[in-house]
Design an enzyme around this catalytic site. Structure first.
Site, short mmCIF file in Angstrom:
data_model
loop_
_atom_site.label_atom_id
_atom_site.label_comp_id
_atom_site.label_asym_id
_atom_site.label_seq_id
_atom_site.Cartn_x
_atom_site.Cartn_y
_atom_site.Cartn_z
N ASP A 235 85.90 -44.27 -15.57
CA ASP A 235 84.75 -43.85 -14.75
C ASP A 235 84.05 -42.62 -15.36
O ASP A 235 84.40 -42.19 -16.46
CB ASP A 235 85.19 -43.61 -13.31
CG ASP A 235 84.09 -44.07 -12.34
OD1 ASP A 235 82.92 -43.72 -12.55
OD2 ASP A 235 84.40 -44.79 -11.39
N ASN B 284 70.61 -55.65 -0.01
CA ASN B 284 71.02 -54.42 -0.69
C ASN B 284 71.02 -54.67 -2.19
O ASN B 284 71.25 -55.80 -2.62
CB ASN B 284 72.41 -53.98 -0.25
CG ASN B 284 72.78 -52.67 -0.88
OD1 ASN B 284 72.14 -51.65 -0.60
ND2 ASN B 284 73.75 -52.67 -1.76
MN MN Z 1 71.80 -49.65 -0.46
#
Ligand code: MN
Length: 416
Positions: A242, A132
């Site tokens: 954020d 990932n």
């Molecule tokens: Mn991913």
């Protein structure tokens, strides 16, 4: 186009501000980047080169994707299958050393931040043959340790969970300063393991990867930090700002232990300004094709934008070519389903320029009747980033159908 080639292209296009004087990584460089509001290359932040606001506008993102700004969505939708290729060598291996984060220009962005943060680090993980790649904010704990915000149920979170259930560390590499298309691909929620294939598809050529000592395959980068996410060790992560420009909650998050670091000669560090346009565009633009496809299943969709005023995340404008009188509301439902963090959506006709907030407001002003055109969906799952989200994660979504009623020939709009 490599990271360096893209910076050069920005400079040639007159879109790069350069600062040669020494600048501090603590508040000063981020404040200057925020004020500049354009791509900026610092030559001496803690002695290192730093680029900020690299993809700070749809124009620069479009340059990276080699497409006109209004066609970004078509470029993303039309990306065909891609695959990667493993190579032996890489200029990233020019300088290999023991890990020492104090040697990097890691910045403190706002005065209440918990510590300096790596903000453009693509965390590439691999476990049992599944990889990932995604960007996580990484707070510096020491010269060799970081704490990563891993959001459930995102892929890094899932891989770490799987490894830690077996009591094993999750091998990772953090790539900083990678080509903008691969960075964009890493910010896109594609099926598990597909980020680099997607990058290849967007590039139209196989992305080259090389293997780190721990087996994780990484793309060409200015800096690569190698290590693993500890199976059990956690630390407080935050405070950190954020996309909404507000402080996120402090949480106990997994700790990364670094084992090795490598970089090019005189590397250019990439920093993403929290709540800056680059941060917002990288978070939001990948959802636009998803909304486009979903709305396209119920009516003729023309374009989609997650607006900057809505932090490129909470507000969408969807442009449709209305086919039947119920299209607006169906389009809203599909948009909410495609991007579950979406809070408000405005549906407009194809004569409205969705990149111009005044045009969108014009549509609301002249084509909306509140009792007929507003859909309110209370108590549905919202975004954890929404400052007025309920403690249980629910919120209220509102859709505004600002399309003209079909067949109403009164009040025709003049065109130039
Ligand atoms: Mn991913």
């Amino acid at each position: 186009m490599s990271f360096r080639a893209f910076i050069k292209r920005l400079a040639e296009a007159g879109k790069l501000m350069e600062i040669h004087e020494p600048v501090s990584p603590k508040l000063e460089a981020p404040a200057m980047a925020k004020k500049a509001g354009q791509s900026i290359l610092f030559h001496a932040v803690n002695g290192s080169k730093v680029v900020m606001n690299l993809l700070n506008s749809r124009d620069t993102l479009a340059m990276a994707l080699d497409t006109p700004p209004q066609d970004i969505i078509n470029k993303l939708i039309n990306a065909k299958d891609g695959s990667t290729v493993i190579v032996e060598d890489s200029p990233t291996k020019e300088v290999v050393s023991e890990p020492d984060l104090s040697k990097l220009p890691i910045m403190t962005h706002f005065d209440k931040d918990g510590a300096p943060y790596i903000t453009a680090g693509v965390v590439i993980s691999e476990f049992e043959g599944i990889m990932n790649a995604s960007v996580h904010r990484l707070m510096m704990l020491s010269k060799t340790e970081l704490v990563a915000r891993l959001v459930a149920p995102r892929h890094t979170y899932l891989l770490h969970k799987k490894a830690s259930e077996q009591g094993k560390p999750l091998p990772i590499a953090i790539a900083i300063g990678i080509d903008p298309i691969t960075l964009f691909a890493a910010c896109t929620r594609v099926p598990m393991g597909e980020e680099f294939n997607y990058a290849s598809a967007l590039k139209g050529a196989p992305l080259e990867l090389f293997k780190c000592e721990n087996g994780v395959a990484v793309p060409d980068a200015e800096i690569v930090l190698e290590g693993y996410i500890h199976p059990t060790k956690r630390a407080k992560e935050g405070p950190f700002v954020d996309i909404t420009g507000t402080y996120d909650l402090v949480r106990e998050e997994p700790v990364i232990e670094l084992t090795r670091m490598m970089c090019k000669e005189d590397p250019i560090y990439h920093g993403i300004l929290p709540a800056g346009n680059e941060h917002r565009l990288l978070m939001g633009v990948p959802y636009e094709p998803m909304i486009y496809k979903a709305v396209g299943s119920v009516t003729k969709v023309k374009n989609v934008v997650l607006t900057e005023g809505g932090c490129c995340y909470l507000h969408a404008v969807v442009q449709i070519e209305k086919q039947t009188e119920r299209d607006g509301k169906n389009a809203m439902m599909m948009a909410f389903a495609a991007h579950t963090s979406l809070k408000h959506v405005v549906i407009v006709d194809d004569d409205i320029d969705i990149f111009d907030p005044r045009e969108v407001e014009y549509a609301i002003a002249t084509r909306v009747r509140g009792d007929r055109d507003i859909l309110i969906l209370p108590h549905v799952r919202g975004s954890s980033l929404d400052p007025c989200c309920m403690p249980d994660g629910t919120s209220t979504k509102v859709g505004i159908d600002a399309t003209k009623a079909l067949g109403d020939e009164r009040f025709e709009r003049v065109t130039k």
